[in-house]
Scaffold this motif. Structure first.
Motif, PDB file in Angstrom:
ATOM      1  N   CYS A 101       0.846  -1.195   0.000  1.00 56.37           N
ATOM      2  CA  CYS A 101       0.000   0.000   0.000  1.00 56.37           C
ATOM      3  C   CYS A 101       0.884   1.249   0.000  1.00 56.37           C
ATOM      4  N   ASN A 102       0.741   2.088  -1.015  1.00 57.38           N
ATOM      5  CA  ASN A 102       1.629   3.231  -1.162  1.00 57.38           C
ATOM      6  C   ASN A 102       1.486   4.228  -0.021  1.00 57.38           C
ATOM      7  N   SER A 103       0.283   4.490   0.438  1.00 51.64           N
ATOM      8  CA  SER A 103       0.097   5.465   1.517  1.00 51.64           C
ATOM      9  C   SER A 103       0.755   4.985   2.806  1.00 51.64           C
ATOM     10  N   ASP A 104       0.643   3.690   3.103  1.00 47.31           N
ATOM     11  CA  ASP A 104       1.318   3.146   4.282  1.00 47.31           C
ATOM     12  C   ASP A 104       2.826   3.200   4.124  1.00 47.31           C
ATOM     13  N   GLN A 105       3.302   2.967   2.902  1.00 46.42           N
ATOM     14  CA  GLN A 105       4.748   3.020   2.650  1.00 46.42           C
ATOM     15  C   GLN A 105       5.297   4.422   2.909  1.00 46.42           C
ATOM     16  N   VAL A 106       4.615   5.444   2.412  1.00 40.84           N
ATOM     17  CA  VAL A 106       5.071   6.822   2.610  1.00 40.84           C
ATOM     18  C   VAL A 106       5.069   7.171   4.097  1.00 40.84           C
ATOM     19  N   THR A 107       4.005   6.775   4.804  1.00 42.75           N
ATOM     20  CA  THR A 107       3.921   7.063   6.235  1.00 42.75           C
ATOM     21  C   THR A 107       5.020   6.358   7.012  1.00 42.75           C
ATOM     22  N   LEU A 108       5.270   5.089   6.690  1.00 42.77           N
ATOM     23  CA  LEU A 108       6.296   4.324   7.398  1.00 42.77           C
ATOM     24  C   LEU A 108       7.683   4.899   7.154  1.00 42.77           C
ATOM     25  N   HIS A 109       8.004   5.258   5.927  1.00 41.93           N
ATOM     26  CA  HIS A 109       9.324   5.810   5.619  1.00 41.93           C
ATOM     27  C   HIS A 109       9.537   7.137   6.339  1.00 41.93           C
ATOM     28  N   LYS A 110       8.489   7.975   6.413  1.00 46.86           N
ATOM     29  CA  LYS A 110       8.591   9.242   7.150  1.00 46.86           C
ATOM     30  C   LYS A 110       8.898   8.994   8.619  1.00 46.86           C
ATOM     31  N   LEU A 111       8.198   8.016   9.214  1.00 45.00           N
ATOM     32  CA  LEU A 111       8.403   7.706  10.624  1.00 45.00           C
ATOM     33  C   LEU A 111       9.818   7.206  10.881  1.00 45.00           C
ATOM     34  N   LEU A 112      10.334   6.347  10.014  1.00 43.37           N
ATOM     35  CA  LEU A 112      11.688   5.824  10.189  1.00 43.37           C
ATOM     36  C   LEU A 112      12.728   6.938  10.082  1.00 43.37           C
ATOM     37  N   LYS A 113      12.561   7.829   9.120  1.00 40.69           N
ATOM     38  CA  LYS A 113      13.502   8.942   8.984  1.00 40.69           C
ATOM     39  C   LYS A 113      13.490   9.836  10.221  1.00 40.69           C
ATOM     40  N   PHE A 114      12.298  10.062  10.765  1.00 44.38           N
ATOM     41  CA  PHE A 114      12.193  10.877  11.978  1.00 44.38           C
ATOM     42  C   PHE A 114      12.917  10.219  13.150  1.00 44.38           C
ATOM     43  N   ARG A 115      12.719   8.912  13.325  1.00 46.33           N
ATOM     44  CA  ARG A 115      13.355   8.219  14.450  1.00 46.33           C
ATOM     45  C   ARG A 115      14.875   8.143  14.274  1.00 46.33           C
ATOM     46  N   ILE A 116      15.327   7.988  13.055  1.00 47.08           N
ATOM     47  CA  ILE A 116      16.773   7.962  12.809  1.00 47.08           C
ATOM     48  C   ILE A 116      17.383   9.334  13.102  1.00 47.08           C
ATOM     49  N   LYS A 117      16.685  10.390  12.743  1.00 45.63           N
ATOM     50  CA  LYS A 117      17.188  11.737  13.028  1.00 45.63           C
ATOM     51  C   LYS A 117      17.240  11.992  14.535  1.00 45.63           C
ATOM     52  N   MET A 118      16.214  11.552  15.266  1.00 47.24           N
ATOM     53  CA  MET A 118      16.222  11.699  16.726  1.00 47.24           C
ATOM     54  C   MET A 118      17.379  10.905  17.338  1.00 47.24           C
ATOM     55  N   TYR A 119      17.639   9.722  16.814  1.00 49.02           N
ATOM     56  CA  TYR A 119      18.750   8.900  17.302  1.00 49.02           C
ATOM     57  C   TYR A 119      20.087   9.617  17.091  1.00 49.02           C
ATOM     58  N   SER A 120      20.264  10.211  15.907  1.00 54.69           N
ATOM     59  CA  SER A 120      21.527  10.895  15.622  1.00 54.69           C
ATOM     60  C   SER A 120      21.716  12.121  16.522  1.00 54.69           C
ATOM     61  N   HIS A 121      20.641  12.825  16.872  1.00 52.36           N
ATOM     62  CA  HIS A 121      20.746  13.966  17.779  1.00 52.36           C
ATOM     63  C   HIS A 121      21.095  13.525  19.201  1.00 52.36           C
ATOM     64  N   GLN A 122      20.498  12.421  19.637  1.00 51.56           N
ATOM     65  CA  GLN A 122      20.693  11.970  21.013  1.00 51.56           C
ATOM     66  C   GLN A 122      22.040  11.292  21.219  1.00 51.56           C
ATOM     67  N   HIS A 123      22.512  10.536  20.219  1.00 42.46           N
ATOM     68  CA  HIS A 123      23.727   9.742  20.382  1.00 42.46           C
ATOM     69  C   HIS A 123      24.922  10.292  19.605  1.00 42.46           C
ATOM     70  N   GLU A 124      24.680  11.325  18.808  1.00 37.77           N
ATOM     71  CA  GLU A 124      25.737  11.971  18.021  1.00 37.77           C
ATOM     72  C   GLU A 124      26.473  10.994  17.123  1.00 37.77           C
ATOM     73  N   LYS A 125      25.732  10.069  16.559  1.00 39.59           N
ATOM     74  CA  LYS A 125      26.272   9.146  15.554  1.00 39.59           C
ATOM     75  C   LYS A 125      25.112   8.606  14.728  1.00 39.59           C
ATOM     76  N   MET A 126      25.439   8.065  13.568  1.00 38.51           N
ATOM     77  CA  MET A 126      24.408   7.552  12.682  1.00 38.51           C
ATOM     78  C   MET A 126      24.073   6.112  13.036  1.00 38.51           C
TER      79      MET A 126
END
Length: 257
Positions: A101-126
């Motif tokens: 489902c394309n709409s679920d795919q777009v939503t899931l990818h957005k959520l993953l990018k957000f969580r990865i960005k929060m991780y990089s801010h908190q831990h200062e690494k990718m």
């Protein structure tokens, strides 16, 4: 001669015209117990999901990983878009491709990018590719009662610089593999990968692994073959080649019909 029963709501006219009569409930009521008929309730159904087709695959090598997916977006027998990417680059060493489902795919990818960005801010690494794989499994399992209707493939490099691929079902069950495929062309692509990547049921297995360039050409051939058989796979293939020195992108044309 017996008298004919009176017709209600044009039932006799429907039968004479060859039309099916409506299902009725019988009830007694009114003056003189006159029989009345009430139309039965009609059931309505709605599904929040749709399978928009498409095919994804990932192949891991000794020091590289290739993630690829076609760009066709379908609804039934209609092509809604020819240039809708199913791949998102999550980090410099990790990509995700999703079919379903394309709409679920777009939503899931957005959520993953957000969580990865929060991780990089908190831990200062990718976040590493195996960590992204585990995070995706947790995210999908957290929605298991109303799941994202996506079938995901994650590919990248691990901490040792080796290629890694993770395959998922819709509710987060996953495993690490050397190659995998998902989507409407999965049944067509998996036999190619079994024979040409894993060399299953082959007596003379080569001792030298394929290079990234050779694997890239193999991926193009596989998609070209799948596009000839699967009507939901076509138009273009988006290909990401992940190496230790960076990620490169390439688009390969497929048939348009």
């Amino acid at each position: 001669m017996a008298a004919m029963a009176p017709s209600f709501f044009g039932t006799d006219a429907r039968m004479q015209a060859g039309m099916p009569s409506m299902p009725m409930h019988h009830a007694q009521g009114g003056p003189g117990d006159v029989q009345s008929r009430v139309e039965a309730p009609r059931e309505q159904r709605f599904s929040p999901y749709a399978n928009n087709g498409g095919t994804c695959l990932a192949v891991a090598g000794d020091d590289f990983c290739i993630v690829a997916a076609d760009s066709r977006l379908s609804q039934g027998y209609s092509i809604m878009s020819r240039t809708t990417s199913k791949i998102s680059k999550l980090t410099e060493r990790c990509c995700i491709a999703s079919s379903g489902c394309n709409s679920d795919q777009v939503t899931l990818h957005k959520l993953l990018k957000f969580r990865i960005k929060m991780y990089s801010h908190q831990h200062e690494k990718m976040m590493s590719a195996p960590a992204v794989g585990q995070m995706l499994a947790t995210t999908l399992y957290g929605r298991r009662f109303f799941p994202y209707y996506t079938f995901n493939v994650v590919g990248g490099l691990d901490e040792k610089g080796e290629g890694c691929v993770f395959s998922y079902d819709a509710i987060g069950c996953f495993e690490r593999l050397k190659y995998t495929a998902s989507g409407t062309g999965q049944a067509l692509i998996e036999p190619f990968l079994d024979n040409l990547v894993a060399y299953k049921n082959t007596a003379n297995k080569p001792t030298i692994s394929r290079s990234a360039e050779e694997t890239l050409e193999l991926v193009k051939d596989i998609f070209a073959s799948a596009g000839e058989r699967d009507i939901y796979t076509g138009d273009f293939v988006d290909i990401y080649v992940i190496k230790k020195d960076g990620t490169t992108y390439e688009q390969f044309p497929l048939k348009k019909d």
